[in-house]
Design an enzyme around this catalytic site. Structure first.
Site, short mmCIF file in Angstrom:
data_model
loop_
_atom_site.label_atom_id
_atom_site.label_comp_id
_atom_site.label_asym_id
_atom_site.label_seq_id
_atom_site.Cartn_x
_atom_site.Cartn_y
_atom_site.Cartn_z
N ASN A 1 -6.30 12.74 58.29
CA ASN A 1 -7.57 12.08 58.55
C ASN A 1 -7.63 10.85 57.67
OD1 ASN A 1 -10.23 11.31 58.81
ND2 ASN A 1 -11.09 13.14 57.82
N LYS B 1 -9.75 8.57 57.59
CA LYS B 1 -11.13 8.15 57.29
C LYS B 1 -11.26 6.63 57.48
CE LYS B 1 -11.49 12.17 54.36
NZ LYS B 1 -12.10 12.81 53.20
N HIS C 1 -16.85 16.68 60.73
CA HIS C 1 -16.34 16.55 59.37
C HIS C 1 -17.53 16.52 58.40
CE1 HIS C 1 -14.57 14.83 55.78
NE2 HIS C 1 -13.42 15.28 56.25
N GLU D 1 -18.26 14.72 56.05
CA GLU D 1 -18.82 13.39 55.80
C GLU D 1 -19.75 12.97 56.94
OE1 GLU D 1 -15.03 11.58 55.02
OE2 GLU D 1 -14.90 12.80 53.20
N GLU E 1 -13.00 23.30 55.44
CA GLU E 1 -12.92 22.32 54.37
C GLU E 1 -14.10 22.51 53.43
OE1 GLU E 1 -10.55 18.61 55.64
OE2 GLU E 1 -12.54 18.40 56.47
N GLY F 1 -11.55 15.34 48.50
CA GLY F 1 -11.42 14.10 47.75
C GLY F 1 -11.68 14.24 46.27
N SER G 1 -8.23 18.28 49.33
CA SER G 1 -7.23 17.99 48.28
C SER G 1 -5.89 18.67 48.51
CB SER G 1 -7.80 18.36 46.89
OG SER G 1 -8.96 17.58 46.62
P1 PGA Z 1 -8.86 15.09 51.02
O1 PGA Z 1 -9.75 15.04 52.35
O2 PGA Z 1 -7.50 15.62 51.43
O3 PGA Z 1 -8.79 13.68 50.54
O4 PGA Z 1 -9.54 16.01 50.07
C1 PGA Z 1 -9.67 16.05 53.31
C2 PGA Z 1 -10.62 15.77 54.44
O5 PGA Z 1 -11.74 15.34 54.17
O6 PGA Z 1 -10.30 15.97 55.64
#
Ligand code: PGA
Length: 256
Positions: A9, A11, A94, A96, A165, A171, A211
């Protein structure tokens, strides 16, 4: 046996040239693959990334869609458009999108249906906040978020992937422990069993995200209910994403 899926992803990262060279490197490395590979670039680059990956094992997906089939929805992209530019998948819900854009479970249920109606593989993302985990709400939250599947039939579940997640792990560099991940995945699988029965529950892929990196991927992917990874930060560079795909291939061979 469930095939492992490793999804990146991107983003709102990588301009055209950087995304294209990443896509080119992945496509060159994986003309074929034992695991499913998906990249989800920002919408303006779907066409160019698809051009560079077509003919390889790397599939392309959208990060979001709007549920209406067309019309006056400024700024939005519908499932038909994603299909039209070569997407085979779409991420829905997601954290976010939920946190920063106010997406609710009701809205997401409509998006899931729209994605499936357009023949897209839907990756429905779920996961609890840190405060919810600390107050012992994890399972209640996951159960509620699975209501995104409210209008999905057992047959349609063949085209649905769940991504667990935990928001506190996205992140942040903090990964859920393998035990925490496996426990949440097993819970989600048991909920799928309640909703759809044993066969669908056993066949549905549940990815872990938050992560995931080269050095923790194999351990996570070796858990019996972890069927792949949804990778953010570590999917933005060819070497780290390839290491995670390789961990997936190794985990897949251990399953066989
Ligand atoms: P990350 O993000 O691997 O940077 O923690 C995962 C995601 O939000 O899909």
């Amino acid at each position: 046996m469930r095939q492992i899926l490793v999804a990146g992803n991107w983003k709102m990262n990588l301009l055209g040239a950087a995304g294209s060279s990443l896509a080119t490197a992945l496509a060159a490395k994986y003309p074929i693959s034992a695991v499913e590979i998906l990249v989800c670039p920002p919408a303006p680059y779907l066409v160019s990334v698809h051009a560079r990956t077509s003919g390889s094992a790397v599939r392309v997906g959208g990060q979001n869609l709007y549920f209406a089939p067309q019309g006056a929805f400024t700024g939005e992209v519908c499932g038909d458009m994603l299909k039209d530019v070569g997407c085979s998948s779409v991420l829905i819900g997601h954290s976010e999108r939920r946190q920063f854009f106010g997406e609710t479970d009701d809205l997401l249920a409509k998006k899931v249906v729209a994605g499936l109606q357009h023949g897209l593989q839907v990756v429905l993302c779920v996961g609890e906040l840190l405060s919810e985990r600390q107050s012992d709400q994890t399972e209640a939250v996951l159960k509620r978020q699975l209501s995104g599947l409210a209008q999905v039939s057992a047959e349609q579940m063949a085209n649905v992937v769940i991504a667990y997640e935990p928001v506190w792990a996205i992140g942040t560099g903090v990964t859920a422990s393998t035990e925490q991940a496996q426990q949440a995945h097993a819970f989600l699988r048991s909920e799928l069993k309640t909703l759809y029965g044993e066969q669908v529950s056993a066949a549905t892929r549940i990815l872990y995200g938050g992560s995931v990196k080269a050095d923790n991927a194999l351990e996570l992917l070796s858990q019996s209910d972890v069927d792949g990874a949804l990778v953010g930060g570590a999917s933005l560079k060819a070497d780290s994403f390839i290491s995670i795909i390789e961990a997936g291939i190794q985990a897949m061979s251990l399953r066989a």
